[in-house]
Design a protein around this motif. Structure first.
Motif, PDB file in Angstrom:
ATOM      1  N   ALA A  19      22.137  -3.463 -16.982  1.00  0.00           N
ATOM      2  CA  ALA A  19      23.292  -4.351 -17.120  1.00  0.00           C
ATOM      3  C   ALA A  19      24.495  -3.763 -16.392  1.00  0.00           C
ATOM      4  O   ALA A  19      24.832  -2.591 -16.555  1.00  0.00           O
ATOM      5  N   GLY A  20      25.141  -4.583 -15.585  1.00  0.00           N
ATOM      6  CA  GLY A  20      26.330  -4.139 -14.872  1.00  0.00           C
ATOM      7  C   GLY A  20      26.061  -3.461 -13.552  1.00  0.00           C
ATOM      8  O   GLY A  20      26.999  -3.168 -12.805  1.00  0.00           O
ATOM      9  N   ARG A  21      24.805  -3.175 -13.243  1.00  0.00           N
ATOM     10  CA  ARG A  21      24.489  -2.540 -11.964  1.00  0.00           C
ATOM     11  C   ARG A  21      24.708  -3.535 -10.828  1.00  0.00           C
ATOM     12  O   ARG A  21      24.319  -4.701 -10.926  1.00  0.00           O
ATOM     13  N   HIS A  22      25.322  -3.084  -9.767  1.00  0.00           N
ATOM     14  CA  HIS A  22      25.582  -3.971  -8.639  1.00  0.00           C
ATOM     15  C   HIS A  22      24.259  -4.488  -8.091  1.00  0.00           C
ATOM     16  O   HIS A  22      23.296  -3.737  -7.936  1.00  0.00           O
ATOM     17  N   ARG A  23      24.212  -5.774  -7.794  1.00  0.00           N
ATOM     18  CA  ARG A  23      22.937  -6.373  -7.389  1.00  0.00           C
ATOM     19  C   ARG A  23      22.436  -5.847  -6.055  1.00  0.00           C
ATOM     20  O   ARG A  23      21.251  -5.993  -5.738  1.00  0.00           O
ATOM     21  N   PHE A  24      23.312  -5.232  -5.259  1.00  0.00           N
ATOM     22  CA  PHE A  24      22.872  -4.675  -3.986  1.00  0.00           C
ATOM     23  C   PHE A  24      22.740  -3.152  -4.028  1.00  0.00           C
ATOM     24  O   PHE A  24      22.634  -2.502  -2.996  1.00  0.00           O
ATOM     25  N   ALA A  25      22.742  -2.584  -5.249  1.00  0.00           N
ATOM     26  CA  ALA A  25      22.487  -1.149  -5.376  1.00  0.00           C
ATOM     27  C   ALA A  25      21.004  -0.845  -5.169  1.00  0.00           C
ATOM     28  O   ALA A  25      20.626   0.281  -4.858  1.00  0.00           O
ATOM     29  N   TYR A  26      20.180  -1.855  -5.348  1.00  0.00           N
ATOM     30  CA  TYR A  26      18.716  -1.701  -5.288  1.00  0.00           C
ATOM     31  C   TYR A  26      18.177  -2.761  -4.349  1.00  0.00           C
ATOM     32  O   TYR A  26      18.245  -3.955  -4.631  1.00  0.00           O
ATOM     33  N   LEU A  27      17.647  -2.314  -3.198  1.00  0.00           N
ATOM     34  CA  LEU A  27      17.243  -3.246  -2.150  1.00  0.00           C
ATOM     35  C   LEU A  27      15.847  -2.959  -1.595  1.00  0.00           C
ATOM     36  O   LEU A  27      15.671  -2.868  -0.375  1.00  0.00           O
ATOM     37  N   PRO A  28      14.830  -2.807  -2.426  1.00  0.00           N
ATOM     38  CA  PRO A  28      13.500  -2.544  -1.866  1.00  0.00           C
ATOM     39  C   PRO A  28      12.958  -3.724  -1.058  1.00  0.00           C
ATOM     40  O   PRO A  28      12.094  -3.546  -0.194  1.00  0.00           O
ATOM     41  N   ALA A  35       0.829  -1.205   0.000  1.00  0.00           N
ATOM     42  CA  ALA A  35       0.000   0.000   0.000  1.00  0.00           C
ATOM     43  C   ALA A  35       0.864   1.255   0.000  1.00  0.00           C
ATOM     44  O   ALA A  35       0.573   2.233  -0.720  1.00  0.00           O
ATOM     45  N   GLN A  36       1.931   1.260   0.799  1.00  0.00           N
ATOM     46  CA  GLN A  36       2.809   2.427   0.837  1.00  0.00           C
ATOM     47  C   GLN A  36       3.545   2.606  -0.493  1.00  0.00           C
ATOM     48  O   GLN A  36       3.724   3.739  -0.968  1.00  0.00           O
ATOM     49  N   ALA A  37       3.964   1.510  -1.102  1.00  0.00           N
ATOM     50  CA  ALA A  37       4.628   1.608  -2.404  1.00  0.00           C
ATOM     51  C   ALA A  37       3.696   2.230  -3.436  1.00  0.00           C
ATOM     52  O   ALA A  37       4.103   3.084  -4.243  1.00  0.00           O
ATOM     53  N   LEU A  38       2.427   1.837  -3.409  1.00  0.00           N
ATOM     54  CA  LEU A  38       1.462   2.410  -4.349  1.00  0.00           C
ATOM     55  C   LEU A  38       1.133   3.852  -3.994  1.00  0.00           C
ATOM     56  O   LEU A  38       0.887   4.672  -4.890  1.00  0.00           O
ATOM     57  N   ASN A  39       1.120   4.186  -2.711  1.00  0.00           N
ATOM     58  CA  ASN A  39       0.958   5.581  -2.290  1.00  0.00           C
ATOM     59  C   ASN A  39       1.936   6.480  -3.028  1.00  0.00           C
ATOM     60  O   ASN A  39       1.566   7.469  -3.665  1.00  0.00           O
ATOM     61  N   TRP A  40       3.225   6.121  -2.910  1.00  0.00           N
ATOM     62  CA  TRP A  40       4.268   6.961  -3.503  1.00  0.00           C
ATOM     63  C   TRP A  40       4.243   6.876  -5.029  1.00  0.00           C
ATOM     64  O   TRP A  40       4.591   7.854  -5.715  1.00  0.00           O
ATOM     65  N   THR A  41       3.813   5.752  -5.576  1.00  0.00           N
ATOM     66  CA  THR A  41       3.714   5.633  -7.033  1.00  0.00           C
ATOM     67  C   THR A  41       2.681   6.601  -7.581  1.00  0.00           C
ATOM     68  O   THR A  41       2.917   7.303  -8.574  1.00  0.00           O
ATOM     69  N   TRP A  42       1.510   6.656  -6.954  1.00  0.00           N
ATOM     70  CA  TRP A  42       0.477   7.594  -7.396  1.00  0.00           C
ATOM     71  C   TRP A  42       0.963   9.038  -7.265  1.00  0.00           C
ATOM     72  O   TRP A  42       0.698   9.877  -8.146  1.00  0.00           O
ATOM     73  N   ILE A  46       6.734   1.141 -11.013  1.00  0.00           N
ATOM     74  CA  ILE A  46       6.724   0.736  -9.609  1.00  0.00           C
ATOM     75  C   ILE A  46       8.142   0.518  -9.095  1.00  0.00           C
ATOM     76  O   ILE A  46       8.484   0.913  -7.973  1.00  0.00           O
ATOM     77  N   GLU A  47       8.992  -0.087  -9.911  1.00  0.00           N
ATOM     78  CA  GLU A  47      10.385  -0.289  -9.503  1.00  0.00           C
ATOM     79  C   GLU A  47      11.076   1.035  -9.225  1.00  0.00           C
ATOM     80  O   GLU A  47      11.794   1.186  -8.226  1.00  0.00           O
ATOM     81  N   GLU A  48      10.852   2.012 -10.089  1.00  0.00           N
ATOM     82  CA  GLU A  48      11.479   3.318  -9.885  1.00  0.00           C
ATOM     83  C   GLU A  48      10.879   4.050  -8.698  1.00  0.00           C
ATOM     84  O   GLU A  48      11.577   4.740  -7.955  1.00  0.00           O
ATOM     85  N   SER A  49       9.579   3.875  -8.490  1.00  0.00           N
ATOM     86  CA  SER A  49       8.940   4.469  -7.318  1.00  0.00           C
ATOM     87  C   SER A  49       9.569   3.924  -6.039  1.00  0.00           C
ATOM     88  O   SER A  49       9.834   4.678  -5.092  1.00  0.00           O
ATOM     89  N   MET A  50       9.845   2.629  -6.007  1.00  0.00           N
ATOM     90  CA  MET A  50      10.443   2.034  -4.814  1.00  0.00           C
ATOM     91  C   MET A  50      11.929   2.361  -4.685  1.00  0.00           C
ATOM     92  O   MET A  50      12.500   2.196  -3.615  1.00  0.00           O
ATOM     93  N   ARG A  51      12.535   2.815  -5.766  1.00  0.00           N
ATOM     94  CA  ARG A  51      13.898   3.335  -5.643  1.00  0.00           C
ATOM     95  C   ARG A  51      13.874   4.706  -4.992  1.00  0.00           C
ATOM     96  O   ARG A  51      14.601   4.985  -4.034  1.00  0.00           O
ATOM     97  N   VAL A  52      12.989   5.580  -5.506  1.00  0.00           N
ATOM     98  CA  VAL A  52      12.916   6.940  -4.976  1.00  0.00           C
ATOM     99  C   VAL A  52      12.399   6.947  -3.547  1.00  0.00           C
ATOM    100  O   VAL A  52      12.936   7.646  -2.673  1.00  0.00           O
ATOM    101  N   TYR A  53      11.356   6.162  -3.306  1.00  0.00           N
ATOM    102  CA  TYR A  53      10.757   6.081  -1.971  1.00  0.00           C
ATOM    103  C   TYR A  53      10.702   4.618  -1.525  1.00  0.00           C
ATOM    104  O   TYR A  53       9.657   3.972  -1.592  1.00  0.00           O
ATOM    105  N   PRO A  54      11.835   4.052  -1.089  1.00  0.00           N
ATOM    106  CA  PRO A  54      11.828   2.648  -0.671  1.00  0.00           C
ATOM    107  C   PRO A  54      10.879   2.426   0.498  1.00  0.00           C
ATOM    108  O   PRO A  54      10.920   3.143   1.495  1.00  0.00           O
ATOM    109  N   THR A  55      10.014   1.442   0.361  1.00  0.00           N
ATOM    110  CA  THR A  55       9.020   1.166   1.398  1.00  0.00           C
ATOM    111  C   THR A  55       9.682   0.875   2.740  1.00  0.00           C
ATOM    112  O   THR A  55       9.192   1.285   3.789  1.00  0.00           O
TER     113      THR A  55
END
Length: 258
Positions: free
Chosen positions: A189-198, A75-82, A123-132
């Motif tokens: 491609a090439g992005r560290h797998r732990f750069a994004y941790l939602p 719900a919070q992820a969708l909050n920030w997405t909207w 949604i992926e970008e929303s959770m990057r900007v505002y990680p739940t």
């Protein structure tokens, strides 16, 4: 004090526990009924694996985890997405175009998920900007170690903060910019797998990751076909970081039928 708190929590959960108990009892009588859902899988899990059956308490705990931990985070992820879509009309227009092409006004199904690529990237970008979950539970060093040149002693606590990682200029181009296409395969491609941790990472990565993403895509696709959301004129947007990242003063928006 701890026992009083536990008794109070048990009292608050009693009505929910009773309802879940009735559901478990009904499913045990007809484990292969029409509902092919999580509860049915939990009740029948031992039949396929050969292990002992889960106890009613174990099933209850799993259902509570999915119900409580699984609904508020999505719900919070969708909050920030909207909110982000309301502030970025070009991204919103691309979302609407994809939904029109893939769905044409009908309710999305599981088979549509692979085709809703831009919806997922939003949604992926929303959770990057505002990680739940802006901060993950601290870890304790089991032995002396060294991380990026920094000495870590046995027993020291290490904080893992997705908020910092998701906004780090060494990991992301223009990290302050909302850009769903940064999750295109060629740009990932090439992005560290732990750069994004939602959902965290490693052995204790969120068990509901796939479920959360799929339900978020389905909900966004269903509602965005019918409505656009606009931030209320007097709504102040501020962050409140607790276990989850919430809008401190709520996030009132107006719905406009498309």
């Amino acid at each position: 004090r701890m026992r009083r708190r536990e008794r109070r929590m048990a009292e608050q959960f009693r009505p929910l526990d009773a309802a879940i108990g009735r559901m478990i009892a009904a499913r045990e009588k007809d484990p292969h009924g029409s509902a092919a859902d999580l509860l049915g899988r939990l009740v029948t899990a031992h039949h396929d694996s050969g292990d002992a059956a889960m106890t009613e308490r174990e099933i209850r705990d799993q259902v509570i985890t999915i119900f409580i931990a699984g609904h508020e985070t999505t719900a919070q992820a969708l909050n920030w997405t909207w909110y982000l879509l309301s502030q970025h009309p070009e991204a919103e227009a691309r979302l609407h175009a994809e939904l029109a092409e893939v769905l044409g006004g009908r309710t999305p199904t599981q088979e549509d998920l692979p085709k809703l690529a831009y919806t997922r990237r939003v949604i992926e970008e929303s959770m990057r900007v505002y990680p739940t979950a802006p901060g993950i539970s601290a870890r304790v060093a089991k032995a002396d170690d060294e991380i990026c040149g920094l000495k870590v002693r046995k027993g020291e606590h290490i904080a893992i903060a997705p908020w910092i990682l998701h906004h780090h200029a060494k990991l992301w181009d223009e990290p302050a910019r909302f850009d769903p296409d940064r999750f295109l395969p060629e740009r990932s491609a090439g992005r560290h797998r732990f750069a994004y941790l939602p959902f965290g990472g490693g052995p204790r990565v969120c068990i509901g990751q796939v479920l959360a993403m799929n339900e978020a895509v389905m909900i966004l696709a269903s509602l965005a076909q019918r409505y656009t959301l606009r931030l209320a004129p007097d709504q102040e947007v501020a962050l409140q970081a607790n276990v989850t990242l919430r809008p401190k003063y709520g996030l009132r928006m107006t719905l406009h039928r498309r």
